[in-house]
Design a protein around this motif. Structure first.
Motif, short mmCIF file in Angstrom:
data_model
loop_
_atom_site.label_atom_id
_atom_site.label_comp_id
_atom_site.label_asym_id
_atom_site.label_seq_id
_atom_site.Cartn_x
_atom_site.Cartn_y
_atom_site.Cartn_z
N ILE A 30 30.13 41.19 42.52
CA ILE A 30 30.78 40.85 43.78
C ILE A 30 30.53 42.00 44.76
CG2 ILE A 30 32.99 40.48 44.94
CD1 ILE A 30 34.02 39.26 42.33
N MET A 31 30.06 41.65 45.96
CA MET A 31 29.93 42.64 47.02
C MET A 31 30.88 42.25 48.14
SD MET A 31 25.95 43.68 47.43
CE MET A 31 26.37 44.81 48.74
N HIS A 32 31.61 43.23 48.62
CA HIS A 32 32.54 43.01 49.73
C HIS A 32 32.54 44.29 50.57
CE1 HIS A 32 36.33 42.45 51.86
NE2 HIS A 32 36.23 41.17 51.55
N LYS A 37 32.63 50.83 46.41
CA LYS A 37 32.44 51.68 45.25
C LYS A 37 32.21 50.81 44.02
CE LYS A 37 34.78 55.23 42.58
NZ LYS A 37 36.05 55.90 42.34
N PRO A 38 31.07 50.94 43.34
CA PRO A 38 30.80 50.12 42.16
C PRO A 38 31.83 50.37 41.06
CG PRO A 38 28.84 51.30 42.85
CD PRO A 38 29.98 51.85 43.65
N LYS A 39 32.16 49.32 40.35
CA LYS A 39 33.07 49.46 39.21
C LYS A 39 32.79 48.37 38.20
CE LYS A 39 36.82 48.95 41.60
NZ LYS A 39 38.21 48.98 41.97
N ILE A 54 37.21 34.22 46.06
CA ILE A 54 36.55 34.06 47.37
C ILE A 54 37.57 33.66 48.43
CG2 ILE A 54 34.88 32.66 48.67
CD1 ILE A 54 33.21 32.61 46.02
N LEU A 55 38.44 32.71 48.11
CA LEU A 55 39.48 32.32 49.06
C LEU A 55 40.38 33.51 49.42
CD1 LEU A 55 40.51 28.78 47.75
CD2 LEU A 55 39.03 29.35 49.70
N ASP A 56 40.73 34.30 48.43
CA ASP A 56 41.57 35.48 48.67
C ASP A 56 40.85 36.47 49.59
OD1 ASP A 56 43.71 37.24 48.46
OD2 ASP A 56 43.43 37.65 46.32
N PHE A 57 39.57 36.72 49.36
CA PHE A 57 38.80 37.60 50.24
C PHE A 57 38.78 37.08 51.67
CE2 PHE A 57 36.11 39.43 46.60
CZ PHE A 57 36.71 40.67 46.68
N LEU A 74 42.57 42.86 40.38
CA LEU A 74 41.79 43.70 39.45
C LEU A 74 40.84 44.62 40.21
CD1 LEU A 74 40.68 41.28 36.57
CD2 LEU A 74 42.14 43.29 36.35
N ILE A 75 40.20 44.07 41.22
CA ILE A 75 39.25 44.86 42.00
C ILE A 75 39.97 46.00 42.72
CG2 ILE A 75 37.63 44.77 43.94
CD1 ILE A 75 37.12 41.78 43.06
#
Length: 181
Positions: A30-32, A37-39, A54-57, A74-75
């Motif tokens: 997922i990229m946002h 920062k990668p995790k 996606i809806l949350d984003f 989690l992210i």
């Protein structure tokens, strides 16, 4: 693809092969713009969690009937897990290559994975359980050692199948009324 692991050279089929990690575990990237920062997230997640994420984003409300949950907590590291158990499964129709129609499903927790494959008419029935922490390669089937875990996870799995596959009779999916209680 299994590529020979578990004696299977294919990804799917109607007798064995579709519920091992070689097939089920797929990377989700997922990229946002706000999370650069990668995790790596080790928590249990499912593909049905993608739509709510996606809806949350997008700040769009998640429908109440959505089966998945947003991965955003989690992210953001607000929580360390969203699910105690995740599920996978499907019905596979027989063919000239694979003679049996089967119902293949799995329930996965942090500690165990139960794989349940059977034909709808009783010609084939196999339960496997793996200790995910001590046997991450799923090489040592443990159902005879942990019948308590098998029964508990089978009950949850069959309930999930009943809801998601819209089954009317528990006996059609391998669990008696007494076992379900």
């Amino acid at each position: 693809e299994s590529l020979g692991k578990h004696g299977i050279l294919h990804r799917a089929g109607t007798t064995r092969g579709v519920m091992y990690d070689e097939v089920l575990r797929t990377p989700l990237i997922i990229m946002h713009p706000y999370f650069n920062k990668p995790k790596t997230i080790k928590a249990l997640v499912q593909s049905i969690d993608v739509m709510p994420t996606i809806l949350d984003f997008l700040n769009v409300s998640i429908p109440a009937e959505a089966s998945g949950v947003s991965l955003v907590p989690l992210i953001k590291e607000d929580v360390d897990r969203l699910h105690d158990y995740i599920f996978a499964g499907g019905n596979f129709t027989g063919s000239s290559i694979f003679p049996h129609s089967t119902i293949n499903s799995a329930i996965i927790s942090e500690k165990f994975k139960l794989i349940y494959e059977r034909s709808p008419y009783g010609a084939f029935n196999k339960l496997e359980i793996y200790d995910r922490q001590n046997d991450p390669e799923e090489l040592f089937e443990r159902s005879s050692v942990r019948p308590d875990i098998v029964l508990a996870m089978k009950k949850m799995l069959v309930f999930w199948e009943n809801v998601t596959m819209n089954r009317n009779k528990m006996t059609e999916i391998g669990l008696s009324d007494e076992e379900f209680r």
